[in-house]
Design an enzyme around this catalytic site. Structure first.
Site, mmCIF file in Angstrom:
data_model
loop_
_atom_site.group_PDB
_atom_site.id
_atom_site.type_symbol
_atom_site.label_atom_id
_atom_site.label_comp_id
_atom_site.label_asym_id
_atom_site.label_seq_id
_atom_site.Cartn_x
_atom_site.Cartn_y
_atom_site.Cartn_z
ATOM 1 N N ARG A 1 0.838 -1.219 0.000
ATOM 2 C CA ARG A 1 0.000 0.000 0.000
ATOM 3 C C ARG A 1 0.865 1.257 0.000
ATOM 4 N NH1 ARG A 1 -2.629 -3.840 -0.636
ATOM 5 N NH2 ARG A 1 -4.560 -4.459 0.392
ATOM 6 N N SER B 1 -10.565 0.869 3.615
ATOM 7 C CA SER B 1 -9.805 0.656 4.847
ATOM 8 C C SER B 1 -9.233 1.982 5.322
ATOM 9 C CB SER B 1 -8.640 -0.290 4.592
ATOM 10 O OG SER B 1 -9.115 -1.468 3.989
ATOM 11 N N GLU C 1 -4.326 4.762 6.362
ATOM 12 C CA GLU C 1 -4.053 4.496 4.947
ATOM 13 C C GLU C 1 -4.655 5.622 4.101
ATOM 14 O OE1 GLU C 1 -4.682 0.442 3.327
ATOM 15 O OE2 GLU C 1 -5.947 1.428 1.813
HETATM 16 P P1 FAD Z 1 -8.324 9.667 -4.688
HETATM 17 O O1 FAD Z 1 -8.979 9.205 -3.440
HETATM 18 O O2 FAD Z 1 -8.948 10.766 -5.425
HETATM 19 O O3 FAD Z 1 -6.808 10.030 -4.360
HETATM 20 C C1 FAD Z 1 -6.039 9.233 -3.517
HETATM 21 C C2 FAD Z 1 -4.629 9.842 -3.399
HETATM 22 O O4 FAD Z 1 -3.981 9.756 -4.657
HETATM 23 C C3 FAD Z 1 -4.632 11.327 -3.057
HETATM 24 O O5 FAD Z 1 -3.489 11.612 -2.292
HETATM 25 C C4 FAD Z 1 -4.557 12.019 -4.426
HETATM 26 O O6 FAD Z 1 -4.006 13.300 -4.383
HETATM 27 C C5 FAD Z 1 -3.651 11.054 -5.164
HETATM 28 N N1 FAD Z 1 -3.915 10.995 -6.609
HETATM 29 C C6 FAD Z 1 -5.072 10.594 -7.212
HETATM 30 N N2 FAD Z 1 -4.921 10.612 -8.558
HETATM 31 C C7 FAD Z 1 -3.643 11.013 -8.795
HETATM 32 C C8 FAD Z 1 -2.886 11.244 -9.977
HETATM 33 N N3 FAD Z 1 -3.399 11.043 -11.195
HETATM 34 N N4 FAD Z 1 -1.595 11.679 -9.835
HETATM 35 C C9 FAD Z 1 -1.062 11.896 -8.614
HETATM 36 N N5 FAD Z 1 -1.735 11.728 -7.472
HETATM 37 C C10 FAD Z 1 -3.008 11.280 -7.554
HETATM 38 N N6 FAD Z 1 -7.854 0.291 -2.096
HETATM 39 C C11 FAD Z 1 -7.116 -0.817 -2.288
HETATM 40 O O7 FAD Z 1 -5.890 -0.741 -2.432
HETATM 41 N N7 FAD Z 1 -7.707 -2.059 -2.317
HETATM 42 C C12 FAD Z 1 -9.040 -2.227 -2.158
HETATM 43 O O8 FAD Z 1 -9.527 -3.352 -2.204
HETATM 44 C C13 FAD Z 1 -9.830 -1.070 -1.939
HETATM 45 N N8 FAD Z 1 -11.156 -1.185 -1.727
HETATM 46 C C14 FAD Z 1 -11.903 -0.089 -1.472
HETATM 47 C C15 FAD Z 1 -13.270 -0.227 -1.226
HETATM 48 C C16 FAD Z 1 -14.065 0.866 -0.973
HETATM 49 C C17 FAD Z 1 -15.526 0.677 -0.701
HETATM 50 C C18 FAD Z 1 -13.486 2.170 -0.994
HETATM 51 C C19 FAD Z 1 -14.345 3.382 -0.777
HETATM 52 C C20 FAD Z 1 -12.125 2.340 -1.228
HETATM 53 C C21 FAD Z 1 -11.319 1.212 -1.455
HETATM 54 N N9 FAD Z 1 -9.936 1.329 -1.681
HETATM 55 C C22 FAD Z 1 -9.184 0.200 -1.914
HETATM 56 C C23 FAD Z 1 -9.282 2.644 -1.673
HETATM 57 C C24 FAD Z 1 -9.366 3.396 -3.046
HETATM 58 O O9 FAD Z 1 -10.367 2.846 -3.844
HETATM 59 C C25 FAD Z 1 -8.047 3.332 -3.796
HETATM 60 O O10 FAD Z 1 -7.000 3.863 -3.026
HETATM 61 C C26 FAD Z 1 -8.114 4.093 -5.137
HETATM 62 O O11 FAD Z 1 -6.940 3.875 -5.868
HETATM 63 C C27 FAD Z 1 -8.329 5.574 -4.969
HETATM 64 O O12 FAD Z 1 -8.627 6.114 -6.236
HETATM 65 P P2 FAD Z 1 -9.218 7.567 -6.399
HETATM 66 O O13 FAD Z 1 -9.203 7.909 -7.839
HETATM 67 O O14 FAD Z 1 -10.509 7.682 -5.710
HETATM 68 O O15 FAD Z 1 -8.101 8.424 -5.648
HETATM 69 P P1 NAP Z 2 -10.378 -10.051 4.809
HETATM 70 O O1 NAP Z 2 -10.435 -11.008 3.662
HETATM 71 O O2 NAP Z 2 -11.397 -10.125 5.887
HETATM 72 O O3 NAP Z 2 -8.939 -10.163 5.479
HETATM 73 C C1 NAP Z 2 -8.584 -9.313 6.567
HETATM 74 C C2 NAP Z 2 -7.137 -8.923 6.398
HETATM 75 O O4 NAP Z 2 -6.331 -10.081 6.467
HETATM 76 C C3 NAP Z 2 -6.906 -8.267 5.065
HETATM 77 O O5 NAP Z 2 -6.587 -6.925 5.252
HETATM 78 C C4 NAP Z 2 -5.798 -9.081 4.405
HETATM 79 O O6 NAP Z 2 -4.625 -8.338 4.113
HETATM 80 C C5 NAP Z 2 -5.407 -10.131 5.417
HETATM 81 N N1 NAP Z 2 -5.475 -11.447 4.725
HETATM 82 C C6 NAP Z 2 -6.526 -12.271 4.614
HETATM 83 N N2 NAP Z 2 -6.191 -13.403 3.959
HETATM 84 C C7 NAP Z 2 -4.887 -13.252 3.628
HETATM 85 C C8 NAP Z 2 -3.962 -14.068 2.948
HETATM 86 N N3 NAP Z 2 -4.301 -15.262 2.471
HETATM 87 N N4 NAP Z 2 -2.704 -13.603 2.792
HETATM 88 C C9 NAP Z 2 -2.330 -12.414 3.255
HETATM 89 N N5 NAP Z 2 -3.177 -11.583 3.909
HETATM 90 C C10 NAP Z 2 -4.423 -11.997 4.102
HETATM 91 O O7 NAP Z 2 -10.344 -8.558 4.246
HETATM 92 P P2 NAP Z 2 -11.524 -7.677 3.654
HETATM 93 O O8 NAP Z 2 -11.656 -6.463 4.479
HETATM 94 O O9 NAP Z 2 -12.721 -8.494 3.349
HETATM 95 O O10 NAP Z 2 -10.872 -7.202 2.272
HETATM 96 C C11 NAP Z 2 -10.659 -8.145 1.250
HETATM 97 C C12 NAP Z 2 -9.535 -7.659 0.366
HETATM 98 O O11 NAP Z 2 -9.878 -6.404 -0.213
HETATM 99 C C13 NAP Z 2 -8.223 -7.450 1.103
HETATM 100 O O12 NAP Z 2 -7.168 -7.829 0.288
HETATM 101 C C14 NAP Z 2 -8.192 -5.971 1.359
HETATM 102 O O13 NAP Z 2 -6.881 -5.439 1.375
HETATM 103 C C15 NAP Z 2 -8.957 -5.408 0.169
HETATM 104 N N6 NAP Z 2 -9.650 -4.177 0.546
HETATM 105 C C16 NAP Z 2 -8.908 -3.059 0.657
HETATM 106 C C17 NAP Z 2 -9.509 -1.877 1.011
HETATM 107 C C18 NAP Z 2 -8.711 -0.608 1.072
HETATM 108 O O14 NAP Z 2 -9.293 0.451 1.154
HETATM 109 N N7 NAP Z 2 -7.416 -0.676 1.058
HETATM 110 C C19 NAP Z 2 -10.868 -1.824 1.265
HETATM 111 C C20 NAP Z 2 -11.585 -3.005 1.175
HETATM 112 C C21 NAP Z 2 -10.972 -4.184 0.798
HETATM 113 P P3 NAP Z 2 -4.460 -7.447 2.777
HETATM 114 O O15 NAP Z 2 -5.240 -6.224 3.031
HETATM 115 O O16 NAP Z 2 -2.994 -7.239 2.749
HETATM 116 O O17 NAP Z 2 -4.963 -8.256 1.611
#
Ligand code: FAD
Ligand code: NAP
Length: 338
Positions: free
Chosen positions: A164, A238, A334
């Protein structure tokens, strides 16, 4: 290209906060960015790019200039019998790109289905889910440094991707604007279905071989059951990162909390799910007014209606303190807070 003043970002942040940007501009070409950045009127104002605001929390109105990119091309630029190379504009909605890859039978980003946001933001925190990270499919990231005015293409190595994390979220935060990402996807089947319940979800389809579209469907089903739809409940996914701790700390905690889940990383660290830590502190599904955590995943902080940014911040600080007190672990945000 029109620069708007006192622009409401309500539609540009998934917490749905009605914060205002002093200036807001949509651009579709690098020349436009250069023009705005050079303009003396905006010289002393901070600048940032916003995609869909699905990883942003604005504490207050933003006293600066917000860019939003609308370059939304998906161009196949090269291919051979095994791989395809695709150049994608920062303004493309991430899941539209995943949909495109699945429709064309290109493997690599299907596990990242339904992640909100844009392609331009995908390298920022090296988006990841269900055992895959976007860095596994990236060749290069192209854009502009708004301090030097120079365009640059970052190779995969130069992006410094981590869990991340990337150079763009640290050293180059709000300095390097990503305009285009080039991906390398496989034409051969490389399913990654060992994470969590993907396999179980696929088995419901009762087939032996699963197509890309099956995997995408399974991921979407799992996500919809567990994660809140930002169209209905304000959230930014998250809120905290999963902490990684060293072995001695891990062993002493595991003694005190034998049920504690963990995952080992290649560098010998132990990743503890932050959602579990928060849940153990009694926060799952709890609300203070309209600010609270999601009932199915305590890691997701929500605006259930009319919460204000400071209420979310207060809640997040209280949660951080509870986790610190109970486990001695400091969890870090995050979400990008401005
Ligand atoms: P923004 O929120 O608009 O921006 C995020 C950051 O990036 C800010 O600092 C912004 O300034 C910067 N930024 C955006 N675009 C650019 C650009 N073109 N150049 C330079 N800087 C930039 N994330 C995960 O990693 N895994 C997931 O599974 C995941 N699941 C999610 C589920 C939900 C329901 C939600 C609401 C969010 C989730 N996220 C997840 C977080 C989010 O979707 C990601 O981080 C996504 O990449 C953000 O995209 P955005 O366009 O909305 O960025
Ligand atoms: P989950 O499956 O309930 O798991 C909880 C946490 O345990 C996750 O954060 C995941 O880490 C870790 N995990 C579970 N199984 C794993 C494995 N086999 N190996 C390594 N790590 C493991 O999580 P959840 O909330 O439902 O989300 C599912 C996936 O979507 C996850 O990968 C999560 O990162 C992603 N997600 C991300 C965001 C975001 O905003 N960043 C939001 C929603 C969902 P990791 O996070 O490293 O995978």
């Amino acid at each position: 290209m029109e620069i708007q003043k006192n622009f409401s970002l309500k539609k540009y942040n998934t917490f749905n906060f009605d914060v205002k940007a002093k200036y807001f501009v949509q651009v579709s070409a690098l020349t436009e960015i250069k023009k705005v950045v050079k303009n003396i009127e905006y010289k002393n104002f901070p600048k940032l790019v916003i995609g869909r605001g699905s990883n942003i929390l604005f504490k207050n109105d933003y006293n600066g200039l917000v860019f939003n990119f609308t370059n939304d091309y998906i161009d196949v630029i090269d291919e051979d019998s095994n791989y395809v190379y695709i150049k994608v504009g920062a303004g493309v909605i991430w899941d539209k790109f995943v949909e495109f890859t699945v429709a064309n039978n290109y493997w690599g980003v299907e596990n990242l289905s339904l992640i909100p946001g844009t392609v331009g933001a995908s390298p920022i925190q090296n988006i990841g889910a269900y055992g895959k990270e976007v860095k596994d499919s990236i060749v290069s990231v192209y854009g502009i440094n708004i301090v030097t005015g120079k365009e640059k293409s970052f190779s995969l190595e130069e992006c410094n991707f981590g869990y991340r994390n990337s150079i763009f979220k640290n050293l180059l935060k709000n300095i390097f604007f990503i305009f285009e990402v080039t991906f390398k996807l496989s034409k051969n089947q490389i399913p990654s279905i060992t994470y969590g319940s993907i396999k179980a979800e696929l088995e419901k389809l009762s087939q032996k071989e699963y197509s890309l579209s099956d995997i995408r469907k399974a991921i979407i089903t799992i996500r919809k059951a567990k994660l809140p739809d930002p169209e209905k409940i304000g959230n930014a996914g998250s809120f905290f990162k999963n902490p990684e701790i060293g072995e001695s700390r891990f062993l002493s905690l595991k003694k005190r909390f034998p049920q504690m889940p963990y995952y080992t990383s290649i560098d010998g660290k132990y990743k503890i799910p932050a959602g579990w830590l928060i849940e153990q502190c009694g926060w799952k599904g709890k609300r203070i007014g309209d600010a609270g955590t999601y009932s199915e995943q305590a890691l997701i902080l929500c605006n259930f209606g009319n919460a204000k940014p400071n209420q979310l911040i207060e809640l997040s600080n209280t949660i951080k303190n509870s986790v610190q007190e109970k486990f001695g672990i400091s969890i870090m945000e995050e979400v990008n807070i401005f």
